[in-house]
Each structure stands twice: as C-alpha cells, then as structure tokens.
Design a protein around this motif. Sequence first.
Motif, PDB file in Angstrom:
ATOM      1  N   LYS A 130       0.813  -1.213   0.000  1.00  0.00           N
ATOM      2  CA  LYS A 130       0.000   0.000   0.000  1.00  0.00           C
ATOM      3  C   LYS A 130       0.857   1.278   0.000  1.00  0.00           C
ATOM      4  CE  LYS A 130      -3.765  -2.469   0.370  1.00  0.00           C
ATOM      5  NZ  LYS A 130      -4.652  -2.636  -0.798  1.00  0.00           N
ATOM      6  N   PRO A 131       0.435   2.290  -0.769  1.00  0.00           N
ATOM      7  CA  PRO A 131       1.056   3.612  -0.676  1.00  0.00           C
ATOM      8  C   PRO A 131       0.366   4.441   0.404  1.00  0.00           C
ATOM      9  CG  PRO A 131      -0.474   3.570  -2.517  1.00  0.00           C
ATOM     10  CD  PRO A 131      -0.542   2.204  -1.868  1.00  0.00           C
ATOM     11  N   TYR A 132       1.114   5.372   0.997  1.00  0.00           N
ATOM     12  CA  TYR A 132       0.583   6.140   2.116  1.00  0.00           C
ATOM     13  C   TYR A 132       0.925   7.618   1.996  1.00  0.00           C
ATOM     14  CZ  TYR A 132       0.278   1.503   4.243  1.00  0.00           C
ATOM     15  OH  TYR A 132       0.001   0.184   4.484  1.00  0.00           O
ATOM     16  N   ARG A 133       0.213   8.402   2.788  1.00  0.00           N
ATOM     17  CA  ARG A 133       0.551   9.796   3.005  1.00  0.00           C
ATOM     18  C   ARG A 133       0.564  10.027   4.501  1.00  0.00           C
ATOM     19  NH1 ARG A 133      -3.549  13.827   0.463  1.00  0.00           N
ATOM     20  NH2 ARG A 133      -4.382  14.194   2.543  1.00  0.00           N
ATOM     21  N   PHE A 134       1.534  10.795   4.986  1.00  0.00           N
ATOM     22  CA  PHE A 134       1.522  11.107   6.406  1.00  0.00           C
ATOM     23  C   PHE A 134       1.597  12.605   6.621  1.00  0.00           C
ATOM     24  CE2 PHE A 134       6.038  10.427   5.508  1.00  0.00           C
ATOM     25  CZ  PHE A 134       6.674  11.453   6.202  1.00  0.00           C
ATOM     26  N   ALA A 188       4.487  12.009   0.991  1.00  0.00           N
ATOM     27  CA  ALA A 188       3.943  10.770   0.428  1.00  0.00           C
ATOM     28  C   ALA A 188       4.986   9.659   0.491  1.00  0.00           C
ATOM     29  CB  ALA A 188       3.510  10.992  -1.019  1.00  0.00           C
ATOM     30  N   LEU A 189       4.508   8.452   0.688  1.00  0.00           N
ATOM     31  CA  LEU A 189       5.335   7.251   0.623  1.00  0.00           C
ATOM     32  C   LEU A 189       4.834   6.411  -0.547  1.00  0.00           C
ATOM     33  CD1 LEU A 189       5.534   6.395   4.421  1.00  0.00           C
ATOM     34  CD2 LEU A 189       7.477   7.005   2.967  1.00  0.00           C
ATOM     35  N   ILE A 190       5.614   6.390  -1.625  1.00  0.00           N
ATOM     36  CA  ILE A 190       5.225   5.696  -2.849  1.00  0.00           C
ATOM     37  C   ILE A 190       5.719   4.258  -2.774  1.00  0.00           C
ATOM     38  CG2 ILE A 190       5.348   5.726  -5.355  1.00  0.00           C
ATOM     39  CD1 ILE A 190       3.971   8.181  -4.053  1.00  0.00           C
ATOM     40  N   ALA A 191       4.819   3.299  -2.991  1.00  0.00           N
ATOM     41  CA  ALA A 191       5.152   1.888  -2.777  1.00  0.00           C
ATOM     42  C   ALA A 191       5.978   1.276  -3.910  1.00  0.00           C
ATOM     43  CB  ALA A 191       3.860   1.083  -2.593  1.00  0.00           C
ATOM     44  N   TYR A 207      10.313   1.993   0.153  1.00  0.00           N
ATOM     45  CA  TYR A 207       9.387   2.985  -0.384  1.00  0.00           C
ATOM     46  C   TYR A 207      10.179   4.176  -0.916  1.00  0.00           C
ATOM     47  CZ  TYR A 207       5.120   0.858   1.579  1.00  0.00           C
ATOM     48  OH  TYR A 207       4.068   0.029   1.857  1.00  0.00           O
ATOM     49  N   MET A 208       9.493   5.026  -1.654  1.00  0.00           N
ATOM     50  CA  MET A 208      10.070   6.285  -2.100  1.00  0.00           C
ATOM     51  C   MET A 208       9.377   7.418  -1.356  1.00  0.00           C
ATOM     52  SD  MET A 208      10.183   8.014  -5.896  1.00  0.00           S
ATOM     53  CE  MET A 208       8.660   8.961  -5.718  1.00  0.00           C
TER      54      MET A 208
END
Length: 375
Positions: free
Chosen positions: A30-34, A52-55, A98-99
């Motif tokens: 899953k990709p996320y945003r914090f 953003a954390l790109i999966a 992640y990126m």
Amino acid sequence: MDGNGMYDDLPEQEVTFRGRGNSTWNMKKKPYRFKMDKKTEVCGMKKAKSFALIANYIDCSLMRNTVALWLANYLEMPFANHCVPVKVYFNGICKGQYMLTEKTGVGSGSVDIDEEKGMLFEIDSNYDEDYKFAYDLYSHTAVQNGYNNTRTLPVMISDPDLTEIAPALGLTADEYFDTWKNDFSAMLTAVMTTPSTGSLKEYIDIESVVNFFMVNSLSSNHEMRHPKSFKLYKDSLDGVYKFGPVWDFDWAFTFDGREGAPANTPMVDNNGDCGGYTFIKALLSNEEIRTLYQQKWNAFVKDGYPELKAYMEEYATLIEPSAKENGVLWPADYSVDWRLSESSFDFRENFDKLKVWIQQRINYCNEDPNFGLYR
C-alpha cells in the motif's frame, strides 16, 4: 525517522497516516501519506506538513519514478518532486522499500503559489474530485453531461479547496469554480483551434510544455494516454498556464501491464482513450513547441544523458540491498491479469534491463519525426 547518516534524524512524534493513490491503493503493497502537526524538513526536502510514501509495487527496478523525477529536476522544472529511498516499518515489521517524496499540491512544500490567486488543475480520467468538468474537444465547450473518453477531457481542480478560498474572495465556491473553468476552457480552445504555425504563448508557458513532455516521452509514460496524473497550474488569472509538476511513472518505461514493454512505441496513439491523444497531438503539433523541443532534446542527449547514467549507477548501488529485501517481502504477483508484477529481488538484472531500455528509447526518439510523443 533514522536518517542513517545521510539526513537528520527526526524525533518520535505523533503523525496522521492515510492511504493514497487510485489503482495503486488496490495493490498488495500500500502507498501512504503522512501528516505532521507542523511544517518540518524531512530528508532535506522543503518544510511541509504532508509527505507521500510511494510503494513502487509494480516497479521491479524501484527506479522508474526516480529517473523521471531526476530529469524533471535536471530540466529545472519548478516544483519538481524529489525522492529519497526509505525502508518503512509498521509496529516493528518491515514493509519494504518505499520512495519518500513531497505531497503534490498548492503549498510551500510543493506548488508554491498563492492559493488565493492561483490554481492547480489535473486532467485525469479518474474524474473523482469535487470540482470538475468535461471539455469537449470538438465543440470547444465545457459540457455538463459528464466525461466521455472518446471526445472529452476530464478536468479537475486538484488544489486548493474552493470552499475555503472562495468566501475570502467574496464568492461562492461554485462562482469561483466557474471563473476558473471558463479560463481553463479558453486555454484548451486555443490549443485546439490555433494553427500549427501560430503561437500559444498568450495562454501557456512553452518551455514548461516542452519539459513536461520530455520527461513523459523519455519514460514512455503510458498514463498520458488516458490521460491520468496530468497536472497544470497557474499563478493567477492574469498569468499563463504552466505544465507540471510531473507525477506517477509506475506504468512507464519497461512496464505496460507487465514487464517487457517495447521502447520504440509512441507515448500516446489513437487507440482507446482518444481524448488524451487528441489534445496532446494538437498541442505538440505546434511548430513553436516542436522547435524548442528539438533544441532541448538535443542538449539533454549530449549533456544530460551522461549525467543521468552516472546518477542511476549511484542510486542503484545505494538501494540494492533493500531492493533485494523488498523482493523477498513482495514476490512476483500474477494474481491480476492486467497487472503482472515482477519481484525486485533480482535487482541487478532488472536495473540492467532498465538501462538498456532507456538507451533504446533515446535512439527511437532521436529518429522518430514526432520525438516518440505521438503517432
């Protein structure tokens, strides 16, 4: 956050996490945003609250976004995203590589324009924002009967929130939206009706168009065909539209539903989602744009490409250990026929294929009369 000697550590703190993405949210990794309570510098990036954390789940090289964003920064595109490879842990459990990058939107950490004067648009077939309209490419009008991908462009307000901005300007959100809809439509009409020998400088920043499509053509970004993740912004109603920031290169380079996408195909063609193709072809047929594109492309191949190759080697050496670990955590996935994902475990092999593909792509774009942009 442990900076691992490369960046400042961040103290333990409370943050808000949420999922992000469209099709990527339906993937296993899953990709996320914090979001933090206050603007913070994270890994050398400009202070912001959200990141953003790109999966990169369908990217077995874990480098497609990285290469594209490097080129955007090399071309000095305003507000181009940066990327930092990170390992993510939840409750002590490693979730892979992640990126880390900026959240794209109006604000000091991304599109740094006055939110009470400017606007960030997105042309995207997901068509899922609150304020949106479809533009008919043939009648040259905004239509109310919805998005039809065979003749209309799906235009959305990406940022800021009109319900927050409009009252301060003495307007309702709908009134402010109509003003911008008419302005954006005028730009689209100019693109669709101006002869190829005419000038579009009254409406758009020509260099931003060239830079935007150089990045997307080098990567053969297949999202453009829908179109998706196609962003433009304007500083104020008195200004001109600027293309960018560029975004989303998972479905690009060597991947088009599965690994092995050929390098010698146009970025878009008249097959399926015709709205994006029709608009892009009309825009990039303009002689003024084509002349500048040729100049900047030649300069990149001569001077920028050697720098890109050196950067890729350095980045690959940095991420190889975590890429192999990521491949163990997220093995090849053939569960969905339109998204055949390979593992990043065989990282060096995947990286070598990416390097070969980019060289083949450059050779193709050098010889193609339309720079690999459209057929």
